[in-house]
Design an enzyme around this catalytic site. Structure first.
Site, PDB file in Angstrom:
ATOM      1  N   GLU A  45       5.203  -3.922 -14.543  1.00 14.05           N
ATOM      2  CA  GLU A  45       5.047  -2.853 -13.558  1.00 14.05           C
ATOM      3  C   GLU A  45       5.741  -1.608 -14.089  1.00 14.05           C
ATOM      4  O   GLU A  45       6.819  -1.692 -14.681  1.00 14.05           O
ATOM      5  CB  GLU A  45       5.671  -3.296 -12.223  1.00 14.05           C
ATOM      6  CG  GLU A  45       5.887  -2.220 -11.201  1.00 14.05           C
ATOM      7  CD  GLU A  45       4.589  -1.587 -10.733  1.00 14.05           C
ATOM      8  OE1 GLU A  45       4.514  -0.345 -10.748  1.00 14.05           O
ATOM      9  OE2 GLU A  45       3.669  -2.334 -10.345  1.00 14.05           O
ATOM     10  N   CYS A  80      -0.939   2.390  19.473  1.00 11.55           N
ATOM     11  CA  CYS A  80      -1.945   2.302  18.414  1.00 11.55           C
ATOM     12  C   CYS A  80      -2.523   0.897  18.388  1.00 11.55           C
ATOM     13  O   CYS A  80      -1.791  -0.084  18.288  1.00 11.55           O
ATOM     14  CB  CYS A  80      -1.335   2.661  17.064  1.00 11.55           C
ATOM     15  SG  CYS A  80      -2.493   2.459  15.676  1.00 11.55           S
ATOM     16  N   GLN A 137       1.691  -5.351   1.314  1.00 16.76           N
ATOM     17  CA  GLN A 137       0.447  -5.263   2.066  1.00 16.76           C
ATOM     18  C   GLN A 137       0.726  -5.136   3.559  1.00 16.76           C
ATOM     19  O   GLN A 137       1.609  -5.801   4.103  1.00 16.76           O
ATOM     20  CB  GLN A 137      -0.419  -6.502   1.811  1.00 16.76           C
ATOM     21  CG  GLN A 137      -0.969  -6.595   0.398  1.00 16.76           C
ATOM     22  CD  GLN A 137      -2.169  -5.684   0.152  1.00 16.76           C
ATOM     23  OE1 GLN A 137      -2.486  -4.807   0.955  1.00 16.76           O
ATOM     24  NE2 GLN A 137      -2.832  -5.869  -0.969  1.00 16.76           N
ATOM     25  N   CYS A 141      -8.886  -2.793  -4.145  1.00 11.30           N
ATOM     26  CA  CYS A 141      -8.949  -2.124  -2.844  1.00 11.30           C
ATOM     27  C   CYS A 141     -10.023  -1.044  -2.839  1.00 11.30           C
ATOM     28  O   CYS A 141     -10.115  -0.272  -1.886  1.00 11.30           O
ATOM     29  CB  CYS A 141      -7.590  -1.528  -2.477  1.00 11.30           C
ATOM     30  SG  CYS A 141      -6.979  -0.307  -3.664  1.00 11.30           S
ATOM     31  N   TYR A 161      -0.148  -5.725 -12.634  1.00  7.95           N
ATOM     32  CA  TYR A 161       0.321  -4.654 -11.737  1.00  7.95           C
ATOM     33  C   TYR A 161       1.184  -5.341 -10.693  1.00  7.95           C
ATOM     34  O   TYR A 161       0.818  -5.414  -9.516  1.00  7.95           O
ATOM     35  CB  TYR A 161      -0.842  -3.944 -11.048  1.00  7.95           C
ATOM     36  CG  TYR A 161      -1.703  -3.064 -11.918  1.00  7.95           C
ATOM     37  CD1 TYR A 161      -1.425  -1.708 -12.060  1.00  7.95           C
ATOM     38  CD2 TYR A 161      -2.810  -3.582 -12.578  1.00  7.95           C
ATOM     39  CE1 TYR A 161      -2.236  -0.888 -12.832  1.00  7.95           C
ATOM     40  CE2 TYR A 161      -3.632  -2.776 -13.350  1.00  7.95           C
ATOM     41  CZ  TYR A 161      -3.342  -1.432 -13.482  1.00  7.95           C
ATOM     42  OH  TYR A 161      -4.146  -0.619 -14.245  1.00  7.95           O
TER      43      TYR A 161
END
Length: 459
Positions: free
Chosen positions: A339, A165, A289, A414, A318
């Site tokens: 959270e 990949c 991430q 995002c 968050y």
């Protein structure tokens, strides 16, 4: 033209000019003002297409022939790019990808937020936009009696096998192939989704970019894992840096990759990696991430735009496993994270201890419920950071943030569409942004991350 009477029907063959690109990377053309989405095409191209699906207000078509091609078109280096759903933009030169993503943010702010005056800066991209992902989630299945593993085709659960990949770290590729060879030789049966039968559903591999640690998570449709010891021995022998082998039990009919129960088969139940100067413990369910190099770029944008002096109180609304909160911790007097996922909060506390950070407090709960209580307790943050999921911030959370009256609210997003929507809501509450900084965390896909700073109009 009536919306109930589209000018095209399935099977029609026509020639159209591609004049735009959708937020998912498809080319967009028009027939009598009627929108047609054409995968694999690019703006500026003239293509012969065959209509495949028609809705009331738009249609989909596939390219049958290119009459002209864009100067930004390049040859995709991945041999399965046209079939695999992992990437959408390998056929578009990387500088043009970055401009496409900037235009996506501009369009969202103008069309959704009604904020045409907001300046969208050039996207911060990568020098080498390949082999960046530190996590692979690969489904296994049975095809004509053989075990196959790969990524899903676009909008499908059809598996496209691969051996290499282009956006995965090499260690992930190697580990996936080692697991596949081992389970085939040991006769461990793959999961058959249609009949909810078989055992191995997914293999998830996480690799620490800075540490070299490797975690293998075997997602199984059942508790018993046959020939477990032989499989573990094979992985220990063949996977450099192996630190953790975990079995995740997932017996429901569901599109979710992971179930709730983890069993550590060998090693520890986590790996470690670093974002810049901060070290993190990462477990199977941790949100971390996938592009660590660009995450540093993103978090440095957050830190710079927070304009920290060292005496501030910061709230991360968050916080997940504490990535942003702990990245900012050395530059502030006190940081609070909230959270809703208890396991993530426990990870955040462990990560604070791992880094010797004593002035970070993490709490489990919905931010919109916890933050008003913090106000009553005398916690008045100078800066609030929000990094919500794709659906954006809950209105109640934005209300709670405004009650705290921060000097700056830094929004990490995002999804440009929900960022633009929330920017309009914040403007109604008296908090405005002048510019947005996009960052490319996901080269060769249609996704883009953004940072925006909101401040009260009277400051």
């Amino acid at each position: 033209m009536s919306k109930s009477n589209p000018p095209v029907k399935p099977g029609d063959q026509l020639t159209i000019e591609i004049d735009n690109q959708s937020h998912t990377g498809d080319g967009v053309g028009k027939v009598d003002g009627f929108t047609i989405f054409v995968p694999s095409s690019l703006p500026g191209e003239r293509v012969k297409v065959k209509v495949t699906k028609v809705k009331k207000t738009y249609a989909h078509a596939q390219v049958e022939e290119w009459e002209t091609t864009s100067p930004d078109r390049v040859e995709p280096p991945c041999p399965v790019f046209e079939r695999c759903g992992g990437c959408q933009l390998q056929h578009l030169a990387y500088p043009a990808q970055l401009e496409m993503k900037r235009c996506q943010v501009v369009d969202s702010f103008a069309r959704i937020g009604g904020l045409e005056e907001v300046r969208v800066l050039p996207v911060r991209g990568m020098e080498q936009p390949w082999h960046y992902r530190n996590k692979a989630q690969v489904p296994f299945a049975k095809r004509r009696g053989e075990t196959v593993a790969g990524f899903y085709a676009s909008a499908s659960h059809a598996i496209v096998p691969f051996s290499h990949c282009m956006i995965q770290q090499d260690a992930n590729d190697r580990t996936i192939q080692i697991v596949k060879e081992a389970v085939v030789e040991l006769g461990i049966p793959p999961y058959e989704e249609k009949i909810h039968h078989g055992l191995l559903r997914h293999v998830m591999v996480r690799t620490g970019k800075q540490t070299g640690d490797v975690m293998v998570v075997l997602v199984t449709n059942g508790h018993r894992l046959p020939r477990k010891e032989e499989l573990i021995a094979r992985l220990k022998e063949s996977v450099p840096g192996l630190a953790s082998v975990v079995q995740n039990i997932h017996m429901r009919r569901s599109n979710r990759v992971l179930g709730q129960e983890n069993r550590v088969l060998w090693g520890q139940g986590w790996i470690e990696d670093a974002i810049g100067h901060v070290r993190f413990r990462i477990s199977p369910h941790s949100f971390f991430q996938v592009n660590p190099e660009q995450t540093v770029v993103l978090y440095e944008e957050v830190r710079r735009r927070a304009a920290l002096r060292g005496d501030e109180t910061v709230v991360d609304a968050y916080c997940g496993i504490g990535t942003i909160a702990l990245y900012l911790a050395r530059d502030v007097a006190q940081v609070y994270g909230v959270e809703s996922v208890a396991e993530a909060v426990e990870d955040a506390r462990i990560n604070a201890e791992l880094n010797g950070i004593k002035h970070a407090t993490f709490e489990t709960g919905a931010a919109e419920e916890v933050m008003p209580r913090w106000v009553k307790e005398g916690i008045n943050p100078d800066v609030i950071v929000v990094d919500p999921p794709r659906k954006g911030c809950a209105p109640e959370l934005l209300d709670a943030a405004m009650q705290m009256g921060p000097q700056r609210l830094i929004y990490v997003s995002c999804n440009p569409a929900t960022l633009a929507r929330d920017a309009a809501i914040l403007a109604e509450k008296g908090y405005f942004t002048d510019e947005v900084q996009p960052v490319d965390l996901f080269p060769h896909t249609h996704h883009v991350e953004c940072v925006a700073v909101f401040t009260p109009k009277d400051r």
